[in-house]
Design a protein around this motif. Structure first.
Motif, PDB file in Angstrom:
ATOM      1  N   THR A 131      11.579  -5.132   0.677  1.00  0.00           N
ATOM      2  CA  THR A 131      12.255  -6.416   0.545  1.00  0.00           C
ATOM      3  C   THR A 131      12.527  -6.684  -0.923  1.00  0.00           C
ATOM      4  O   THR A 131      11.772  -6.248  -1.799  1.00  0.00           O
ATOM      5  N   TYR A 132      13.621  -7.378  -1.204  1.00  0.00           N
ATOM      6  CA  TYR A 132      13.931  -7.821  -2.556  1.00  0.00           C
ATOM      7  C   TYR A 132      13.536  -9.282  -2.754  1.00  0.00           C
ATOM      8  O   TYR A 132      13.757  -9.845  -3.823  1.00  0.00           O
ATOM      9  N   ARG A 133      12.966  -9.892  -1.709  1.00  0.00           N
ATOM     10  CA  ARG A 133      12.583 -11.297  -1.791  1.00  0.00           C
ATOM     11  C   ARG A 133      11.103 -11.416  -2.137  1.00  0.00           C
ATOM     12  O   ARG A 133      10.279 -10.613  -1.690  1.00  0.00           O
ATOM     13  N   GLU A 134      10.764 -12.439  -2.885  1.00  0.00           N
ATOM     14  CA  GLU A 134       9.394 -12.625  -3.339  1.00  0.00           C
ATOM     15  C   GLU A 134       8.601 -13.398  -2.287  1.00  0.00           C
ATOM     16  O   GLU A 134       8.164 -14.534  -2.503  1.00  0.00           O
ATOM     17  N   ASP A 135       8.408 -12.765  -1.129  1.00  0.00           N
ATOM     18  CA  ASP A 135       7.684 -13.368  -0.014  1.00  0.00           C
ATOM     19  C   ASP A 135       6.424 -12.552   0.280  1.00  0.00           C
ATOM     20  O   ASP A 135       6.474 -11.313   0.295  1.00  0.00           O
ATOM     21  N   ALA A 213      24.216 -10.346   5.845  1.00  0.00           N
ATOM     22  CA  ALA A 213      23.303  -9.581   6.699  1.00  0.00           C
ATOM     23  C   ALA A 213      21.848  -9.893   6.352  1.00  0.00           C
ATOM     24  O   ALA A 213      21.498 -10.139   5.195  1.00  0.00           O
ATOM     25  N   GLU A 214      21.012  -9.856   7.383  1.00  0.00           N
ATOM     26  CA  GLU A 214      19.585 -10.057   7.170  1.00  0.00           C
ATOM     27  C   GLU A 214      18.892  -8.747   6.845  1.00  0.00           C
ATOM     28  O   GLU A 214      17.918  -8.710   6.109  1.00  0.00           O
ATOM     29  N   THR A 253      19.386  -9.480   0.995  1.00  0.00           N
ATOM     30  CA  THR A 253      18.959  -9.270   2.364  1.00  0.00           C
ATOM     31  C   THR A 253      17.445  -9.435   2.455  1.00  0.00           C
ATOM     32  O   THR A 253      16.732  -9.388   1.451  1.00  0.00           O
ATOM     33  N   LEU A 254      16.956  -9.602   3.692  1.00  0.00           N
ATOM     34  CA  LEU A 254      15.513  -9.693   3.909  1.00  0.00           C
ATOM     35  C   LEU A 254      14.870  -8.314   3.815  1.00  0.00           C
ATOM     36  O   LEU A 254      13.815  -8.140   3.194  1.00  0.00           O
ATOM     37  N   VAL A 255      15.499  -7.318   4.454  1.00  0.00           N
ATOM     38  CA  VAL A 255      14.963  -5.958   4.477  1.00  0.00           C
ATOM     39  C   VAL A 255      16.083  -4.971   4.177  1.00  0.00           C
ATOM     40  O   VAL A 255      17.164  -5.048   4.771  1.00  0.00           O
TER      41      VAL A 255
END
Length: 565
Positions: A131-135, A213-214, A253-255
């Motif tokens: 993921t590129y999101r900081e989650d 896109a997710e 994107t999420l993934v």
């Protein structure tokens, strides 16, 4: 020293190049100023010593944000200072590069289902994802799958693989490379066999995000990707570094992930589709995306660490035009600890890739320092996080210490061959800019010839640090070692290149060898020295050739600059 060979025959070479330049730029355009230069005093001892040190186990594979980075930055600042150049960022050798490191863990399988048929794939061996999101927790849940061919939206080429479908919240399945990668020549909607930026995985993920896109999953295929699944697995598992985007973060994107080709074939077959038939259809701009009637689900946790990595910058100020710059780039980082070899060795030392290129920056700085300042300034930039997506180079290009409109051009160095001297040099991305004329002059003077990259479909011009500058309009050369070896010819050159890629590239066995033959490396460094010196003594501002994708950006930058090109 090859001073005599550089000077011999230069008048004839320059005359021929003047005609070539006139042909390239048009009869009304002035010929490029390509001055004669003497050879540099290149130190093989410097190359050997720095390469050995950077690739030692003590540096732990030079992963950004580790003790390996601290040791590397300290070594480079010490060596740059000893070379007689100056700090490149005011009174500092350092440009801070804010990064986020995300390490995925506890990966659930990738589950593909339509409510009746369940397909389940294991992380690592069959799929990888990040993921590129900081989650702290990433969960892709029942995201509808859409096959979008090569995932390209290029209005200037009248091509849109997303036309007619809304992929918001869905997961797109994308083929690697460009639609015409199997073409034998270089003619086609996407330059035939030669990959364009549209073929790179970085572009495909960026475009998927722009489309809403997710998830984005690329189908791995060794030939068009130009590397095996082992490279995907080692590069896309473990810690991943990204820029810290802050408040102005682009859509992400999420993934993002990859699947093995056989996995993609099985998924499409379950959806009543054939991978080969869809791949053939995707070669046409009339291709329409295909909704597969299946959903994708997976989840994993993320350890998140924010840290400041560093670019290292030195400069040799120009004697008469110090506000005009010629840049040399190489990445100092590598993969750190990675998938172990059979003997348990898990340090990816990165001796060839790219301790050699980093050492070359210092060796060139030394040689230019001994020769004295040229007219223009010479910049030596060792960038971080290339292996994570050219992050250090992109950060510099977005936040340049020296204005890009005042940067004449440059040379990138990424992995030197240890195959001995060659009759040629490999040009990655030939025909793109007028820097080719400088290269031709240097090769004629050196008694060598150029060979185009034998794998244009691999898109190597878009896969190393110079691309960050090219994308923003700065003409850049990217050269590899020759293929036609003096000892063994092209057959020996191909065998050595294939052996490195199969057995050491991005693996723990890319290690320093005391028995390496450095003669070819020193010869290539002489060529790089001549190129940098020619650009720094020239009065010309070389541009991209007509029709190149980066020319408009350069023209706009030049039009807006009062002091540069």
């Amino acid at each position: 020293m090859i001073t005599t060979r550089i000077k011999t025959g230069f008048i004839a070479a320059t005359a021929a190049l003047t005609l070539t330049a006139c042909d390239m730029m048009g009869a009304s355009e002035p010929a490029l100023d390509i001055p004669e230069v003497a050879a540099g005093d290149i130190s093989q001892a410097t190359m050997v010593d720095i390469t050995r040190t950077l690739s030692s186990d003590e540096f732990e594979g030079r992963m950004p944000g580790t003790i390996g980075e601290e040791l590397t930055v300290a070594l480079l600042t010490e060596k740059f200072e000893a070379a007689g150049i100056q700090p490149g960022n005011g009174d500092s050798w350092i440009q801070d590069v804010p990064l986020v490191e995300i390490t995925g863990k506890n990966f659930a399988p990738l589950t593909i289902t339509n409510g009746e048929t369940d397909l389940v794939y294991d992380f690592g061996s069959e799929w990888v994802g990040v993921t590129y999101r900081e989650d702290a927790q990433t969960q892709l849940a029942n995201s509808e799958l859409v096959f979008v061919g090569y995932g390209i939206n290029a209005p200037e080429r009248d091509w849109n693989d997303y036309e007619g479908v809304d992929v918001t919240g869905k997961t797109v399945v994308i083929l690697v490379n460009d639609p015409d990668w199997q073409t034998q020549g270089l003619e086609g909607p996407f330059n035939g066999r030669a990959m364009t930026y549209y073929g790179r995985w970085t572009y495909k993920y960026e475009e998927a995000a722009r489309q809403g896109a997710e998830g984005a999953i690329i189908v791995h295929d060794a030939e068009p990707a130009s590397y095996g699944w082992n490279v995907v697995e080692s590069s896309w598992s473990g810690a991943q570094a990204y820029p810290e985007y802050g408040a102005n973060a682009p859509t992400r994107t999420l993934v993002n992930g990859w699947v093995q080709k056989d996995v993609a074939r099985e998924i499409l077959s379950a959806a009543g589709q054939d991978l080969d038939a869809l791949s053939e259809a995707a070669k046409s701009k009339d291709f329409k995306p295909v909704e597969l009637g299946f959903t994708a689900s997976t989840s994993f946790q993320n350890d998140i660490r924010k840290f400041m990595s560093k670019n290292v910058i030195g400069v040799l100020p120009g004697a008469t035009r110090p506000d005009e710059y010629v840049i040399h780039t190489a990445h100092w980082d590598h993969l750190g600890r990675c998938t172990p070899a059979p003997d348990g060795d898990d340090i990816c030392n990165g001796a060839v890739d790219n301790a050699t290129g980093t050492a070359a920056l210092v060796a060139l700085a030394e040689a230019h320092g001994k020769a004295g300042a040229p007219d223009r300034s010479l910049v030596f930039l060792a960038v971080t996080a290339e292996e994570s997506g050219l992050l250090g180079a992109h950060y510099y290009a977005e936040n340049p210490v020296f204005p890009l409109a005042q940067t004449v051009g440059g040379i990138n160095m990424d992995a030197f061959d240890m195959a001995g001297p060659a009759k040629d040099v490999t040009v990655v991305g030939p025909g793109k800019s007028q820097l080719d004329l400088f290269l031709e002059a240097a090769l004629v003077a050196d008694g060598r010839v150029q060979t185009p990259n034998p794998s244009p479909e691999a898109g190597y011009y878009y896969r190393s640090d110079h691309f960050a500058f090219a994308k923003r309009g700065v003409p850049m050369l990217y050269l590899d070692g020759g293929q036609d070896l003096i000892d063994g010819g092209r057959e020996a050159g191909a065998a050595l290149a294939n052996d490195y890629r199969a057995n050491r590239y991005h693996g723990p066995k890319d290690e320093f060898d005391e028995n390496w033959d450095w003669s070819g490396v020193v010869a290539d460094l002489q060529l790089f020295y001549s190129l940098g010196r020619m650009m720094a003594m020239s009065t010309s501002w070389p541009n991209w050739n007509e029709g190149d994708e980066f020319k408009a950006t350069r023209d706009a930058a030049c039009a807006g600059s009062e002091t540069g090109c």
